[in-house]
Design a protein around this motif. Structure first.
Motif, PDB file in Angstrom:
ATOM      1  N   ALA A  23      -5.827 -33.914  60.060  1.00 39.89           N
ATOM      2  CA  ALA A  23      -6.588 -32.888  60.780  1.00 39.89           C
ATOM      3  C   ALA A  23      -6.061 -32.676  62.187  1.00 39.89           C
ATOM      4  O   ALA A  23      -6.068 -31.556  62.709  1.00 39.89           O
ATOM      5  CB  ALA A  23      -8.069 -33.269  60.818  1.00 39.89           C
ATOM      6  N   GLU A  24      -5.581 -33.740  62.829  1.00 38.76           N
ATOM      7  CA  GLU A  24      -5.065 -33.607  64.193  1.00 38.76           C
ATOM      8  C   GLU A  24      -3.772 -32.810  64.229  1.00 38.76           C
ATOM      9  O   GLU A  24      -3.511 -32.065  65.189  1.00 38.76           O
ATOM     10  CB  GLU A  24      -4.824 -34.990  64.803  1.00 38.76           C
ATOM     11  N   PHE A  25      -2.956 -32.930  63.184  1.00 30.47           N
ATOM     12  CA  PHE A  25      -1.609 -32.378  63.223  1.00 30.47           C
ATOM     13  C   PHE A  25      -1.439 -31.083  62.434  1.00 30.47           C
ATOM     14  O   PHE A  25      -0.470 -30.358  62.646  1.00 30.47           O
ATOM     15  CB  PHE A  25      -0.612 -33.416  62.675  1.00 30.47           C
ATOM     16  N   TYR A  26      -2.365 -30.792  61.533  1.00 28.26           N
ATOM     17  CA  TYR A  26      -2.159 -29.665  60.626  1.00 28.26           C
ATOM     18  C   TYR A  26      -1.980 -28.347  61.367  1.00 28.26           C
ATOM     19  O   TYR A  26      -1.024 -27.600  61.139  1.00 28.26           O
ATOM     20  CB  TYR A  26      -3.317 -29.560  59.626  1.00 28.26           C
ATOM     21  N   ASP A  27      -2.914 -28.035  62.264  1.00 27.48           N
ATOM     22  CA  ASP A  27      -2.864 -26.727  62.919  1.00 27.48           C
ATOM     23  C   ASP A  27      -1.608 -26.534  63.750  1.00 27.48           C
ATOM     24  O   ASP A  27      -1.016 -25.458  63.756  1.00 27.48           O
ATOM     25  CB  ASP A  27      -4.099 -26.535  63.802  1.00 27.48           C
ATOM     26  N   ILE A  28      -1.175 -27.562  64.430  1.00 24.33           N
ATOM     27  CA  ILE A  28      -0.018 -27.410  65.298  1.00 24.33           C
ATOM     28  C   ILE A  28       1.290 -27.353  64.513  1.00 24.33           C
ATOM     29  O   ILE A  28       2.241 -26.666  64.901  1.00 24.33           O
ATOM     30  CB  ILE A  28       0.033 -28.542  66.358  1.00 24.33           C
ATOM     31  N   LEU A  29       1.354 -28.038  63.350  1.00 29.96           N
ATOM     32  CA  LEU A  29       2.620 -28.139  62.629  1.00 29.96           C
ATOM     33  C   LEU A  29       2.738 -27.227  61.415  1.00 29.96           C
ATOM     34  O   LEU A  29       3.848 -26.863  61.027  1.00 29.96           O
ATOM     35  CB  LEU A  29       2.838 -29.596  62.173  1.00 29.96           C
ATOM     36  N   GLN A  30       1.611 -26.864  60.778  1.00 25.59           N
ATOM     37  CA  GLN A  30       1.707 -26.158  59.504  1.00 25.59           C
ATOM     38  C   GLN A  30       0.924 -24.862  59.419  1.00 25.59           C
ATOM     39  O   GLN A  30       1.165 -24.051  58.530  1.00 25.59           O
ATOM     40  CB  GLN A  30       1.214 -27.081  58.372  1.00 25.59           C
ATOM     41  N   ALA A  31      -0.027 -24.647  60.314  1.00 25.21           N
ATOM     42  CA  ALA A  31      -0.968 -23.550  60.136  1.00 25.21           C
ATOM     43  C   ALA A  31      -0.315 -22.169  60.217  1.00 25.21           C
ATOM     44  O   ALA A  31      -0.707 -21.257  59.490  1.00 25.21           O
ATOM     45  CB  ALA A  31      -2.107 -23.658  61.144  1.00 25.21           C
ATOM     46  N   ASP A  32       0.674 -21.981  61.092  1.00 22.43           N
ATOM     47  CA  ASP A  32       1.290 -20.660  61.213  1.00 22.43           C
ATOM     48  C   ASP A  32       1.942 -20.237  59.909  1.00 22.43           C
ATOM     49  O   ASP A  32       1.767 -19.102  59.436  1.00 22.43           O
ATOM     50  CB  ASP A  32       2.320 -20.661  62.341  1.00 22.43           C
ATOM     51  N   GLN A  33       2.707 -21.138  59.315  1.00 24.74           N
ATOM     52  CA  GLN A  33       3.362 -20.840  58.042  1.00 24.74           C
ATOM     53  C   GLN A  33       2.332 -20.617  56.947  1.00 24.74           C
ATOM     54  O   GLN A  33       2.476 -19.723  56.118  1.00 24.74           O
ATOM     55  CB  GLN A  33       4.315 -21.970  57.662  1.00 24.74           C
ATOM     56  N   ASP A  34       1.278 -21.423  56.957  1.00 27.45           N
ATOM     57  CA  ASP A  34       0.247 -21.294  55.938  1.00 27.45           C
ATOM     58  C   ASP A  34      -0.507 -19.979  56.084  1.00 27.45           C
ATOM     59  O   ASP A  34      -0.894 -19.361  55.092  1.00 27.45           O
ATOM     60  CB  ASP A  34      -0.720 -22.475  56.021  1.00 27.45           C
ATOM     61  N   GLU A  35      -0.715 -19.524  57.309  1.00 25.92           N
ATOM     62  CA  GLU A  35      -1.407 -18.254  57.524  1.00 25.92           C
ATOM     63  C   GLU A  35      -0.624 -17.100  56.909  1.00 25.92           C
ATOM     64  O   GLU A  35      -1.194 -16.205  56.274  1.00 25.92           O
ATOM     65  CB  GLU A  35      -1.605 -18.015  59.024  1.00 25.92           C
ATOM     66  N   THR A  36       0.689 -17.109  57.065  1.00 29.14           N
ATOM     67  CA  THR A  36       1.527 -16.081  56.456  1.00 29.14           C
ATOM     68  C   THR A  36       1.427 -16.121  54.944  1.00 29.14           C
ATOM     69  O   THR A  36       1.319 -15.078  54.272  1.00 29.14           O
ATOM     70  CB  THR A  36       2.994 -16.278  56.894  1.00 29.14           C
ATOM     71  N   ARG A  37       1.463 -17.324  54.372  1.00 28.41           N
ATOM     72  CA  ARG A  37       1.364 -17.475  52.926  1.00 28.41           C
ATOM     73  C   ARG A  37       0.011 -16.984  52.408  1.00 28.41           C
ATOM     74  O   ARG A  37      -0.084 -16.312  51.386  1.00 28.41           O
ATOM     75  CB  ARG A  37       1.576 -18.944  52.543  1.00 28.41           C
ATOM     76  N   VAL A  38      -1.050 -17.316  53.125  1.00 29.05           N
ATOM     77  CA  VAL A  38      -2.404 -16.931  52.721  1.00 29.05           C
ATOM     78  C   VAL A  38      -2.540 -15.409  52.692  1.00 29.05           C
ATOM     79  O   VAL A  38      -3.095 -14.833  51.745  1.00 29.05           O
ATOM     80  CB  VAL A  38      -3.435 -17.573  53.675  1.00 29.05           C
ATOM     81  N   ARG A  39      -2.047 -14.754  53.713  1.00 27.17           N
ATOM     82  CA  ARG A  39      -2.140 -13.292  53.747  1.00 27.17           C
ATOM     83  C   ARG A  39      -1.336 -12.659  52.620  1.00 27.17           C
ATOM     84  O   ARG A  39      -1.763 -11.672  52.010  1.00 27.17           O
ATOM     85  CB  ARG A  39      -1.670 -12.768  55.108  1.00 27.17           C
ATOM     86  N   HIS A  40      -0.177 -13.219  52.350  1.00 28.15           N
ATOM     87  CA  HIS A  40       0.663 -12.686  51.274  1.00 28.15           C
ATOM     88  C   HIS A  40       0.000 -12.841  49.911  1.00 28.15           C
ATOM     89  O   HIS A  40      -0.003 -11.904  49.095  1.00 28.15           O
ATOM     90  CB  HIS A  40       2.012 -13.396  51.285  1.00 28.15           C
ATOM     91  N   LEU A  41      -0.567 -14.011  49.647  1.00 28.18           N
ATOM     92  CA  LEU A  41      -1.113 -14.289  48.325  1.00 28.18           C
ATOM     93  C   LEU A  41      -2.465 -13.630  48.076  1.00 28.18           C
ATOM     94  O   LEU A  41      -2.739 -13.169  46.964  1.00 28.18           O
ATOM     95  CB  LEU A  41      -1.237 -15.802  48.119  1.00 28.18           C
ATOM     96  N   TYR A  42      -3.324 -13.593  49.101  1.00 23.11           N
ATOM     97  CA  TYR A  42      -4.726 -13.232  48.853  1.00 23.11           C
ATOM     98  C   TYR A  42      -5.252 -12.073  49.689  1.00 23.11           C
ATOM     99  O   TYR A  42      -6.354 -11.582  49.406  1.00 23.11           O
ATOM    100  CB  TYR A  42      -5.630 -14.441  49.130  1.00 23.11           C
ATOM    101  N   GLY A  43      -4.521 -11.629  50.694  1.00 24.93           N
ATOM    102  CA  GLY A  43      -5.066 -10.630  51.606  1.00 24.93           C
ATOM    103  C   GLY A  43      -5.527  -9.364  50.917  1.00 24.93           C
ATOM    104  O   GLY A  43      -6.634  -8.863  51.174  1.00 24.93           O
ATOM    105  N   GLY A  44      -4.715  -8.841  50.018  1.00 24.65           N
ATOM    106  CA  GLY A  44      -5.078  -7.609  49.322  1.00 24.65           C
ATOM    107  C   GLY A  44      -6.291  -7.770  48.432  1.00 24.65           C
ATOM    108  O   GLY A  44      -7.116  -6.843  48.314  1.00 24.65           O
ATOM    109  N   GLU A  45      -6.432  -8.941  47.810  1.00 26.65           N
ATOM    110  CA  GLU A  45      -7.575  -9.169  46.917  1.00 26.65           C
ATOM    111  C   GLU A  45      -8.869  -9.343  47.708  1.00 26.65           C
ATOM    112  O   GLU A  45      -9.923  -8.827  47.328  1.00 26.65           O
ATOM    113  CB  GLU A  45      -7.312 -10.408  46.052  1.00 26.65           C
TER     114      GLU A  45
END
Length: 255
Positions: A23-45
């Motif tokens: 939890a301490e490290f996720y947002d700083i190290l992985q969240a930006d990439q994950d946000e892009t993936r989330v929008r790509h996979l589910y944003g339209g739905e």
């Protein structure tokens, strides 16, 4: 993901303090990439939702926050891990009241949340891989109950097979003031499961200040296997979704 500290099979339900390290490290190290993936996979739905969005395994809130922007419906964020839920609630606390008041955070697994017909779109991102088969069998009927007839589930597929060799991925380092945060993920086969060992570190001018490790277990499953499991619980595959990382199914109107 479901963290443990031994090689024994973890319990079906996560401990309340799961992700205490990550939890301490996720947002700083992985969240930006994950946000892009989330929008790509589910944003339209999510943008098509007319009743509600169900975020299964909400984590620190990438799907939840995207859903608040892309839709105007209520959002149900299901997150049993206290550490990740704390990050999620911290994010929600700074939102404008009209957005914040559309989100309900459920501190349980979905089968214990008691949600019935609350959504027409459900998203299960970065979660199914970390559930053993018995937990998946509990999840699917709970998803079906939470969806209205005609509602759809969009889930990120787990790895289809065990890795033939260790797979190592470095997380992009990020600077925060005078400190640099970094990490490394190593996936390896352990019997019928995948061991995902994550190492984190913080460096300062004088060298490494802190190091932490957390281990997660994953259970591989092919697309065909998951489709068969979901069909047993009354779901039907939605055509037209060819992304190799995404499975889309619906609860038919007549069930």
């Amino acid at each position: 993901m479901h963290p443990v500290v031994s090689t024994e099979a973890p319990p079906t339900r996560p401990y309340p303090d799961s992700y205490a390290v990550t939890a301490e490290f996720y947002d700083i190290l992985q969240a930006d990439q994950d946000e892009t993936r989330v929008r790509h996979l589910y944003g339209g739905e999510v943008a098509k939702a007319r009743l509600g969005v169900l975020d299964i395994g909400a984590g620190s809130g990438r799907v939840t926050l995207m859903s608040l922007v892309e839709s105007r419906v209520d959002v149900h964020a299901v997150e049993p891990a206290r550490a990740m839920r704390t990050s999620l609630l911290t994010r929600l606390a700074v939102l404008p009241a009209p957005q914040r008041e559309r989100v309900t955070v459920h501190p349980y697994t979905l089968d214990r949340a008691g949600l019935y017909a609350v959504a027409d779109v459900a998203v299960c991102h970065n979660t199914v891989a970390c559930l053993p088969p018995a937990a998946r069998d509990v999840l699917w009927p709970a998803v079906r109950a939470a969806l209205i007839p005609g509602g759809s589930l969009f889930l990120q597929l787990p790895p289809a097979v065990l890795p033939a060799r260790d797979v190592v991925r470095l997380l992009p380092e990020k600077r925060v003031g005078g400190h640099v945060y970094g990490g490394r993920m190593t996936m390896s086969t352990a019997g019928y499961r995948i061991r995902n060992r994550v190492e984190y570190w913080v460096r300062g001018a004088q060298g490494v200040l802190r190091e932490h490790t957390e281990t997660f277990w994953m259970w591989p499953a092919s697309r065909a296997r998951l489709i068969a499991d979901l069909e047993r619980h009354g779901f039907v595959t939605l055509p037209g979704y060819d992304d190799p990382h995404l499975l889309a199914v619906t609860r038919p109107n007549h069930t």
